[in-house]
Design a protein around this motif. Structure first.
Motif, PDB file in Angstrom:
ATOM      1  N   LEU A 156      -7.497   1.390   5.174  1.00  0.00           N
ATOM      2  CA  LEU A 156      -7.762   1.992   3.861  1.00  0.00           C
ATOM      3  C   LEU A 156      -8.938   2.945   4.032  1.00  0.00           C
TER       4      LEU A 156
ATOM      5  N   ARG B  60     -12.069   0.592  -7.228  1.00  0.00           N
ATOM      6  CA  ARG B  60     -12.677   1.712  -6.530  1.00  0.00           C
ATOM      7  C   ARG B  60     -12.776   2.975  -7.379  1.00  0.00           C
TER       8      ARG B  60
ATOM      9  N   LEU C 277     -12.195  -8.674  -0.704  1.00  0.00           N
ATOM     10  CA  LEU C 277     -10.814  -8.205  -0.502  1.00  0.00           C
ATOM     11  C   LEU C 277      -9.934  -9.334   0.020  1.00  0.00           C
TER      12      LEU C 277
ATOM     13  N   TYR D  32       0.820  -1.206   0.000  1.00  0.00           N
ATOM     14  CA  TYR D  32       0.000   0.000   0.000  1.00  0.00           C
ATOM     15  C   TYR D  32       0.854   1.256   0.000  1.00  0.00           C
TER      16      TYR D  32
ATOM     17  N   VAL E  49      -7.816   0.147  -3.355  1.00  0.00           N
ATOM     18  CA  VAL E  49      -8.851  -0.890  -3.486  1.00  0.00           C
ATOM     19  C   VAL E  49      -9.125  -1.091  -4.970  1.00  0.00           C
TER      20      VAL E  49
ATOM     21  N   TYR F 146     -16.502  -5.332  -4.266  1.00  0.00           N
ATOM     22  CA  TYR F 146     -15.042  -5.316  -4.265  1.00  0.00           C
ATOM     23  C   TYR F 146     -14.489  -5.210  -2.855  1.00  0.00           C
ATOM     24  N   LEU F 147     -15.312  -4.882  -1.872  1.00  0.00           N
ATOM     25  CA  LEU F 147     -14.849  -4.891  -0.474  1.00  0.00           C
ATOM     26  C   LEU F 147     -15.131  -6.219   0.207  1.00  0.00           C
TER      27      LEU F 147
ATOM     28  N   LEU G 135     -11.736   5.037   2.394  1.00  0.00           N
ATOM     29  CA  LEU G 135     -12.481   5.179   1.145  1.00  0.00           C
ATOM     30  C   LEU G 135     -13.455   6.345   1.266  1.00  0.00           C
TER      31      LEU G 135
ATOM     32  N   TYR H 185      -7.852  -8.137   6.762  1.00  0.00           N
ATOM     33  CA  TYR H 185      -8.728  -6.973   6.825  1.00  0.00           C
ATOM     34  C   TYR H 185      -9.730  -7.152   7.938  1.00  0.00           C
TER      35      TYR H 185
END
Lengths: 220, 220
Positions: free
Chosen positions: B96, A142, A220, A37, A139, A216-217, B98, A198
């Motif tokens: 993260l 995103r 993850l 990241y 992400v 998409y979350l 968002l 996460y």
């Protein structure tokens, strides 16, 4: 056809020690960069080194870093000709290596070090693409599910580009490398893996409960 | 009595932006350093920046880095007078962030940046103490449960010292800072926490099964 599966080693990317850990494999370098990241961006200011953590994005063989137009490295890259000499490093720490001897204690890690000249990106199309890559690096997917930057935000943002040319990966895996004569010492020896994951996403204050958690979350 | 609860800000440790995220609190700085495993050490070689990941240890207001006597920064620190200008950075990535707008995407992080001159440690007693601190930084308590370095290993190891004087922490926490006019956009917004932990310890090949897992590993 030139071999595009590896980067060409340079004097700076061949380590002075543990050469067997070095790799120039393009696929490995890209995978390690995409897994991270935050990079650590090094540059020289008034003759002294500065190392700052910052987000980055990758498109092919090009890395992008962004920030406020007022931030030092971004300003310096825009004002310098031919650009700003940087070293950009990404490191993953995978495990604690406990040897029987203090000397052989180590860390399992995977890192990428990029040397090069960072240039300010001025082309508006490339700037937009780079900013999308930066968001998608946080992400994946995103950038299509957020409001794109407006003119004021774009004007406040500087983007710099660093080509992947002089780049190497370094990887340590496996157990400790104890001396054979230490084998009978009464100390526990092995690896303690470090694991990452996460937590449950935390909605922002004021988020409309009708807005569902995007796919998409959840994957993850 | 001088105030020892904070480091004194310098031109280099006052950020040009997001100043509200900066801290000079000694306790916070020490805690962030102790929580990390790997730092990113920056130095200048032939006029260009180099950033390498490496282990470190802390004793009070002093950081130690070690390596082979052949490694570049350690050799340079030993050969330079008054030492080697370095920047040592430790970063924890916590989440993260968002936002509804691409522009306000971010990362929650806690970092420490140390500027200073690294000196080679030549005093044998300080070298031994520093090496213990390096091992205990990987796993607290481990230096007492491993074979200490012998003369050959000590001779192959260089240790450098960096005093904590010009140092700052930077911390971002909390949710996204979206623009009020974006509040009704249909994008999920919030924070995805990143969590770290330890996997089950993996004994090295050949470890005598009679050697039990030590307490300091079961309570990590």
């Amino acid at each position: 056809m030139p071999d595009t599966s590896s980067y060409t080693p340079s004097e700076r990317t061949v380590p002075t020690r543990s050469r067997e850990r070095a790799s120039y494999d393009r696929e490995l370098v890209h995978a390690l960069l995409d897994e991270g990241y935050v990079c650590h961006l090094g540059f020289v200011r008034d003759g002294a080194p500065v190392v700052l953590p910052t987000l980055y994005g990758r498109i092919g063989d090009r890395l992008y870093v962004h920030g406020s137009t007022g931030s030092r490295p971004l300003r310096m890259a825009g004002q310098s000709d031919p650009g700003l000499a940087v070293c950009l490093t990404v490191t993953h720490v995978d495990g604690l290596v406990l040897a029987r001897s203090a000397f052989h204690h180590s860390i399992n890690y995977r890192s990428v070090v990029v040397h090069g000249i960072a240039h300010e990106v001025v082309d508006e199309e490339e700037r937009r693409t780079a900013l999308d890559a930066l968001v998608d690096h946080v992400v994946p997917g995103r950038s299509c599910d957020s409001r794109p930057a407006n003119a004021k935000e774009l004007a406040a943002t500087a983007v710099i580009r660093l080509d992947l040319e002089e780049v190497s990966a370094k990887v340590r895996t496996g157990g400790p490398n104890d001396e054979p004569e230490d084998a009978s010492l009464p100390h526990w020896t092995g690896v303690v893996p470090l694991v990452r994951g996460y937590g449950a996403p935390i909605p922002a204050d004021g988020l409309d409960p009708a807005v569902a958690l995007p796919d998409y979350l959840t994957t993850l």
